[in-house]
Motif scaffolding. Structure first.
Motif, PDB file in Angstrom:
ATOM      1  N   ASN A  56       0.836  -1.214   0.000  1.00  0.00           N
ATOM      2  CA  ASN A  56       0.000   0.000   0.000  1.00  0.00           C
ATOM      3  C   ASN A  56       0.864   1.255   0.000  1.00  0.00           C
ATOM      4  O   ASN A  56       0.584   2.218  -0.721  1.00  0.00           O
ATOM      5  CB  ASN A  56      -0.892   0.037   1.248  1.00  0.00           C
ATOM      6  N   ALA A  57       1.896   1.244   0.859  1.00  0.00           N
ATOM      7  CA  ALA A  57       2.739   2.436   1.004  1.00  0.00           C
ATOM      8  C   ALA A  57       3.364   2.799  -0.354  1.00  0.00           C
ATOM      9  O   ALA A  57       3.357   3.978  -0.739  1.00  0.00           O
ATOM     10  CB  ALA A  57       3.824   2.186   2.053  1.00  0.00           C
ATOM     11  N   ILE A  58       3.845   1.784  -1.090  1.00  0.00           N
ATOM     12  CA  ILE A  58       4.458   2.070  -2.397  1.00  0.00           C
ATOM     13  C   ILE A  58       3.384   2.503  -3.394  1.00  0.00           C
ATOM     14  O   ILE A  58       3.555   3.433  -4.168  1.00  0.00           O
ATOM     15  CB  ILE A  58       5.250   0.839  -2.908  1.00  0.00           C
ATOM     16  N   LYS A  59       2.234   1.780  -3.277  1.00  0.00           N
ATOM     17  CA  LYS A  59       1.136   2.050  -4.209  1.00  0.00           C
ATOM     18  C   LYS A  59       0.661   3.509  -4.111  1.00  0.00           C
ATOM     19  O   LYS A  59       0.415   4.165  -5.110  1.00  0.00           O
ATOM     20  CB  LYS A  59      -0.031   1.118  -3.883  1.00  0.00           C
ATOM     21  N   TYR A  60       0.475   3.972  -2.859  1.00  0.00           N
ATOM     22  CA  TYR A  60      -0.128   5.298  -2.677  1.00  0.00           C
ATOM     23  C   TYR A  60       0.909   6.402  -2.439  1.00  0.00           C
ATOM     24  O   TYR A  60       0.599   7.422  -1.854  1.00  0.00           O
ATOM     25  CB  TYR A  60      -1.168   5.245  -1.537  1.00  0.00           C
ATOM     26  N   THR A  61       2.159   6.125  -2.850  1.00  0.00           N
ATOM     27  CA  THR A  61       3.186   7.164  -2.756  1.00  0.00           C
ATOM     28  C   THR A  61       3.671   7.482  -4.171  1.00  0.00           C
ATOM     29  O   THR A  61       3.953   6.558  -4.958  1.00  0.00           O
ATOM     30  CB  THR A  61       4.360   6.680  -1.869  1.00  0.00           C
TER      31      THR A  61
ATOM     32  N   GLU B 299       5.737   3.742   7.333  1.00  0.00           N
ATOM     33  CA  GLU B 299       5.459   5.164   7.110  1.00  0.00           C
ATOM     34  C   GLU B 299       5.751   5.510   5.654  1.00  0.00           C
ATOM     35  O   GLU B 299       6.747   5.061   5.091  1.00  0.00           O
ATOM     36  CB  GLU B 299       6.346   6.006   8.032  1.00  0.00           C
ATOM     37  N   ASP B 300       4.878   6.301   5.061  1.00  0.00           N
ATOM     38  CA  ASP B 300       5.153   6.747   3.690  1.00  0.00           C
ATOM     39  C   ASP B 300       4.923   8.243   3.575  1.00  0.00           C
ATOM     40  O   ASP B 300       4.378   8.872   4.472  1.00  0.00           O
ATOM     41  CB  ASP B 300       4.282   5.966   2.689  1.00  0.00           C
ATOM     42  N   THR B 301       5.348   8.779   2.447  1.00  0.00           N
ATOM     43  CA  THR B 301       5.155  10.214   2.208  1.00  0.00           C
ATOM     44  C   THR B 301       4.173  10.365   1.058  1.00  0.00           C
ATOM     45  O   THR B 301       4.337  11.209   0.183  1.00  0.00           O
ATOM     46  CB  THR B 301       6.502  10.872   1.848  1.00  0.00           C
TER      47      THR B 301
ATOM     48  N   ILE C 264      -0.041   9.951  -0.566  1.00  0.00           N
ATOM     49  CA  ILE C 264      -1.190  10.858  -0.729  1.00  0.00           C
ATOM     50  C   ILE C 264      -1.944  11.084   0.587  1.00  0.00           C
ATOM     51  O   ILE C 264      -2.682  12.045   0.734  1.00  0.00           O
ATOM     52  CB  ILE C 264      -2.168  10.338  -1.803  1.00  0.00           C
ATOM     53  N   GLY C 265      -1.803  10.180   1.532  1.00  0.00           N
ATOM     54  CA  GLY C 265      -2.492  10.304   2.815  1.00  0.00           C
ATOM     55  C   GLY C 265      -3.959   9.911   2.707  1.00  0.00           C
ATOM     56  O   GLY C 265      -4.480   9.643   1.614  1.00  0.00           O
ATOM     57  N   ILE C 266      -4.607   9.832   3.849  1.00  0.00           N
ATOM     58  CA  ILE C 266      -6.025   9.396   3.896  1.00  0.00           C
ATOM     59  C   ILE C 266      -6.819  10.501   4.584  1.00  0.00           C
ATOM     60  O   ILE C 266      -6.427  10.970   5.667  1.00  0.00           O
ATOM     61  CB  ILE C 266      -6.167   8.069   4.681  1.00  0.00           C
TER      62      ILE C 266
ATOM     63  N   ARG D  58     -12.646   3.911   8.544  1.00  0.00           N
ATOM     64  CA  ARG D  58     -13.213   2.872   7.683  1.00  0.00           C
ATOM     65  C   ARG D  58     -12.180   2.109   6.863  1.00  0.00           C
ATOM     66  O   ARG D  58     -12.548   1.150   6.174  1.00  0.00           O
ATOM     67  CB  ARG D  58     -14.240   3.496   6.737  1.00  0.00           C
ATOM     68  N   VAL D  59     -10.903   2.517   6.904  1.00  0.00           N
ATOM     69  CA  VAL D  59      -9.934   1.903   5.985  1.00  0.00           C
ATOM     70  C   VAL D  59      -9.752   0.408   6.212  1.00  0.00           C
ATOM     71  O   VAL D  59      -9.324  -0.302   5.297  1.00  0.00           O
ATOM     72  CB  VAL D  59      -8.539   2.598   6.019  1.00  0.00           C
ATOM     73  N   PHE D  60     -10.094  -0.079   7.427  1.00  0.00           N
ATOM     74  CA  PHE D  60      -9.908  -1.515   7.687  1.00  0.00           C
ATOM     75  C   PHE D  60     -11.136  -2.339   7.298  1.00  0.00           C
ATOM     76  O   PHE D  60     -11.147  -3.553   7.450  1.00  0.00           O
ATOM     77  CB  PHE D  60      -9.562  -1.747   9.166  1.00  0.00           C
TER      78      PHE D  60
ATOM     79  N   GLY E 251      -5.539  -2.791  -6.638  1.00  0.00           N
ATOM     80  CA  GLY E 251      -5.968  -3.092  -5.257  1.00  0.00           C
ATOM     81  C   GLY E 251      -7.281  -3.863  -5.235  1.00  0.00           C
ATOM     82  O   GLY E 251      -8.101  -3.752  -6.138  1.00  0.00           O
ATOM     83  N   THR E 252      -7.426  -4.670  -4.198  1.00  0.00           N
ATOM     84  CA  THR E 252      -8.676  -5.435  -4.057  1.00  0.00           C
ATOM     85  C   THR E 252      -9.603  -4.824  -3.009  1.00  0.00           C
ATOM     86  O   THR E 252     -10.759  -5.207  -2.891  1.00  0.00           O
ATOM     87  CB  THR E 252      -8.367  -6.877  -3.607  1.00  0.00           C
ATOM     88  N   GLY E 253      -9.070  -3.934  -2.197  1.00  0.00           N
ATOM     89  CA  GLY E 253      -9.879  -3.352  -1.106  1.00  0.00           C
ATOM     90  C   GLY E 253      -9.940  -4.284   0.096  1.00  0.00           C
ATOM     91  O   GLY E 253     -10.703  -4.053   1.041  1.00  0.00           O
ATOM     92  N   LEU E 254      -9.139  -5.342   0.080  1.00  0.00           N
ATOM     93  CA  LEU E 254      -9.189  -6.307   1.181  1.00  0.00           C
ATOM     94  C   LEU E 254      -7.885  -6.351   1.978  1.00  0.00           C
ATOM     95  O   LEU E 254      -7.826  -6.962   3.058  1.00  0.00           O
ATOM     96  CB  LEU E 254      -9.474  -7.713   0.630  1.00  0.00           C
TER      97      LEU E 254
HETATM   98  P1  ADP Z   1      -6.539  -1.648  -1.629  1.00  0.00           P
HETATM   99  O1  ADP Z   1      -6.357  -2.976  -2.193  1.00  0.00           O
HETATM  100  O2  ADP Z   1      -7.522  -0.825  -2.326  1.00  0.00           O
HETATM  101  O3  ADP Z   1      -5.269  -0.998  -1.342  1.00  0.00           O
HETATM  102  P2  ADP Z   1      -6.608  -1.824   1.184  1.00  0.00           P
HETATM  103  O4  ADP Z   1      -7.534  -2.529   2.099  1.00  0.00           O
HETATM  104  O5  ADP Z   1      -5.217  -2.246   1.246  1.00  0.00           O
HETATM  105  O6  ADP Z   1      -7.236  -1.920  -0.228  1.00  0.00           O
HETATM  106  O7  ADP Z   1      -6.708  -0.282   1.514  1.00  0.00           O
HETATM  107  C1  ADP Z   1      -7.935   0.316   1.593  1.00  0.00           C
HETATM  108  C2  ADP Z   1      -7.880   1.744   1.190  1.00  0.00           C
HETATM  109  O8  ADP Z   1      -7.111   2.504   2.119  1.00  0.00           O
HETATM  110  C3  ADP Z   1      -7.173   1.969  -0.102  1.00  0.00           C
HETATM  111  O9  ADP Z   1      -8.052   1.841  -1.197  1.00  0.00           O
HETATM  112  C4  ADP Z   1      -6.678   3.360   0.031  1.00  0.00           C
HETATM  113  O10 ADP Z   1      -7.668   4.272  -0.351  1.00  0.00           O
HETATM  114  C5  ADP Z   1      -6.408   3.486   1.495  1.00  0.00           C
HETATM  115  N1  ADP Z   1      -4.954   3.292   1.789  1.00  0.00           N
HETATM  116  C6  ADP Z   1      -4.388   2.163   2.239  1.00  0.00           C
HETATM  117  N2  ADP Z   1      -3.064   2.354   2.475  1.00  0.00           N
HETATM  118  C7  ADP Z   1      -2.795   3.635   2.148  1.00  0.00           C
HETATM  119  C8  ADP Z   1      -1.622   4.464   2.204  1.00  0.00           C
HETATM  120  N3  ADP Z   1      -0.448   3.955   2.563  1.00  0.00           N
HETATM  121  N4  ADP Z   1      -1.742   5.729   1.805  1.00  0.00           N
HETATM  122  C9  ADP Z   1      -2.925   6.212   1.432  1.00  0.00           C
HETATM  123  N5  ADP Z   1      -4.063   5.509   1.367  1.00  0.00           N
HETATM  124  C10 ADP Z   1      -4.025   4.230   1.751  1.00  0.00           C
END
Ligand code: ADP
Length: 601
Positions: A504-509, A532-534, A536-538, A545-547, A563-566
């Protein structure tokens, strides 16, 4: 014993009966003796009367009837009186005194004194006239002396018609009084002796009664062990034996009742459902702990209070009222608000047996969690269907296009096939993640919990992800203590946690960012791993709700990134399965920190 009222009642009653009996018997004996004396005197007076008659007949025979005879009458009376010591009175047909041995100056026809004599003896004289003999005894009120009057009819010596003899019995009353006094003294003494014996007898009765009373008192105060000790084989002994048997029966029945009651209270207390029993006036008879938790009351404190005061739930009152009125069970599902939270309640109201209905038992089942889980499940099914449908639709669309001729189009066929492959991979990830989640949740996955070297897991994970990070010019760093640190976890599970977080950290950075994985000792025997990443943030509103499964801040972007959202749902469940937890802090545009705490080995 002396304080026993029964004892004194028995003693005094028997002594009084004894005294009365003695006195009555004594009085009868005295009366008999008095009568005997009177009878003896009367027999003597009969002799005197016969003597007077023979004197009169002889005198008449000597003098002949007429005035001369009449004049000799006082002398005859005096002679007879002298000979016998009794007063002798002769009366004529008209009951006039012809002669009286005491009052000698009798005038012809009788004076007042003589009349009195005649009056005094009138009863005896009247009897003598009718039957030939009359007897009368009188007590002179003045002197208290008994006077005996005997009269006899004279047929041969006219003008004397009746001879009357009067004798005083001066000692009779004294003797009677003396006997009476002696009788009273003897009765008093006998009564005293009798009372002493009666006291002993009363004790024989009172003691068993007291023993029975003591045992009954003990039962009344809840002591079922005290026996009544009566050894006699009479009715009191039978009573005591029956009493002891009853005590044993009562004791064992009460023990059974108590045990039953305790069992019932334990069962009701241990129930998850709330139970409230009310009487026919809707007053609370009983409520269990679960009901108290549900409506915020302490069960014993609300017993006897109206249900309306305790539970402010209109639908519940309606159900209770209609169950009471109709004596039929009622069932309803109702909503109610508790601390600004809507909750669902399944209510079953059952009338207690009896006519008219004596009350109802209400069983309350909080179905909020059940309903939530149901809606989660249906959401999940909808989400899964949707997630599966999207790649499948793409695959189908590309396949159809290829079939329709694009397969021979060298410009499009390969890109289409690559898209199909991408979507198939996506489906594959999705299914793998779903399976992983299902296994973790159903606790079927046999985790091998043992000390796992955290640095090793992180090291190998970072090695796997380094090419991807480098591709995005992301600096990937590991920061840990020099000494080895072990977490109690399943090695594969821990790897999955770190992989998901780093992925996730690599994906959203974005390009040229930085991802750091730190680990070290946490609080209270835990190991802490931070990613920790730098990126886009949440946004703050999405953080809680992210979990959740399938939750994504930006669906399109997540899909685009594969991403699968899981991933985070898997991280959360794994951390919990190892006895730890996961947390997140983030700032939009600056970066995100996920921290996992697991028990240290
Ligand atoms: P996904 O497969 O979509 O990454 P996750 O369950 O891993 O599903 O994460 C759920 C959501 O949380 C992501 O879709 C994203 O929007 C947010 N997210 C997770 N990790 C990060 C992160 N490191 N930085 C920003 N957003 C994140």
């Amino acid at each position: 014993m002396l304080r026993s009222r029964l004892f004194w009642k028995l003693l005094l009653a028997s002594a009084a009966l004894n005294a009365v009996g003695l006195l009555v018997l004594g009085a009868w004996v005295i009366a008999q003796q008095r009568q005997q004396e009177i009878d003896a005197a009367a027999a003597e007076l009969r002799g005197v009367l016969r003597l007077c008659q023979s004197l009169l007949i002889r005198e008449q025979a000597a003098i002949g009837p007429g005035d001369a005879f009449r004049e000799t009458l006082p002398a005859v009376a005096s002679d007879a009186s002298e000979a016998t010591g009794d007063r002798v009175v002769f009366l004529d047909v008209a009951e006039r005194v012809l002669a009286d041995s005491v009052i000698t100056q009798a005038a012809d026809g009788g004076g007042p004194a003589l009349e009195r004599v005649a009056l005094v003896a009138r009863g005896a004289v009247a009897d003598a006239r009718v039957s030939g003999f009359g007897l009368e005894s009188r007590r002179t009120t003045a002197a208290g002396v008994t006077v005996l009057h005997a009269a006899e009819r004279v047929d041969e010596a006219l003008p004397v018609s009746v001879v009357c003899v009067i004798r005083e019995l001066p000692q009779l009353e004294e003797r009677v009084a003396d006997k009476r006094n002696r009788l009273i003294a003897v009765a008093a003494m006998v009564t005293l002796g009798f009372a002493a014996a009666a006291a002993g007898l009363a004790q024989l009765v009172v003691r068993p009664v007291q023993s029975l009373r003591d045992a009954a008192d003990a039962i009344a105060s809840g002591d079922y062990k005290k026996r009544a000790y009566v050894s006699s084989d009479d009715e009191l002994g039978d009573l005591a034996r029956s009493f002891n048997k009853m005590r044993e029966e009562l004791g064992s029945q009460l023990t059974e009742l108590r045990e039953g009651g305790q069992r019932q209270t334990t069962v009701l207390g241990g129930m998850i459902e709330g139970v409230i029993a009310v009487d026919d006036r809707e007053r609370v008879l009983f409520a269990n702990t679960a009901a108290g938790r549900l409506f915020g009351f302490i069960p014993p404190q609300i017993e006897g209070r109206p249900l309306l005061e305790v539970v402010r739930l209109h639908t519940l009152h309606e159900a209770v009222a209609s169950a009471l009125a109709s004596a039929r069970p009622q069932r309803l599902e109702t909503e109610w608000e508790e601390a600004a939270e809507r909750r669902m309640l399944l209510v079953q109201v059952t009338p207690l047996p009896g006519d008219p209905c004596p009350g109802v038992v209400t069983v309350l089942h909080d179905t909020t969690e059940l309903r939530r889980l149901e809606s989660l499940r249906s959401d999940f099914v909808a989400n899964v269907s949707h997630e599966l449908k999207t790649p499948l639709s793409s695959i189908k669309a590309y396949t159809e296009t290829l079939i329709d001729g694009a397969v021979n189009d060298p410009e499009h066929n390969m890109p289409f096939l690559r898209r199909i492959e991408e979507q198939a991979d996506r489906l594959n990830y999705l299914i793998q993640d779903l399976l992983a989640l299902a296994r973790i949740e159903s606790e079927q996955q046999p985790f091998e919990i043992r000390p796992v070297a955290v640095a090793d897991v992180i090291g190998s994970c970072l090695a796997d992800y380094r090419p991807r990070a480098e591709g995005k010019q992301i600096e990937l760093v590991a920061e840990g203590p020099p000494q080895p640190l072990h977490a109690k976890a399943d090695a594969e599970g821990l790897r999955l946690i770190v992989n998901n977080l780093v992925d996730n950290a690599i994906k959203y950075t974005s390009i040229s960012g930085r991802v750091a994985v730190r680990w070290g000792a946490g609080e209270a025997g835990m190991v802490k791993i931070e990613v920790e990443d730098t990126g886009i943030g949440i946004p703050a509103e999405s953080l809680p709700r992210v979990f959740e499964r399938f939750f994504r801040v930006d669906k399109a972007r997540s899909r685009e990134l594969g991403g699968t959202g899981l991933g985070l749902a898997i991280v959360k469940h794994l951390a919990q399965a190892f006895g730890g937890h996961v947390d997140v802090t983030s700032e939009v545009g600056k970066g995100t920190v996920f921290s996992v705490e697991l028990p240290a080995a």
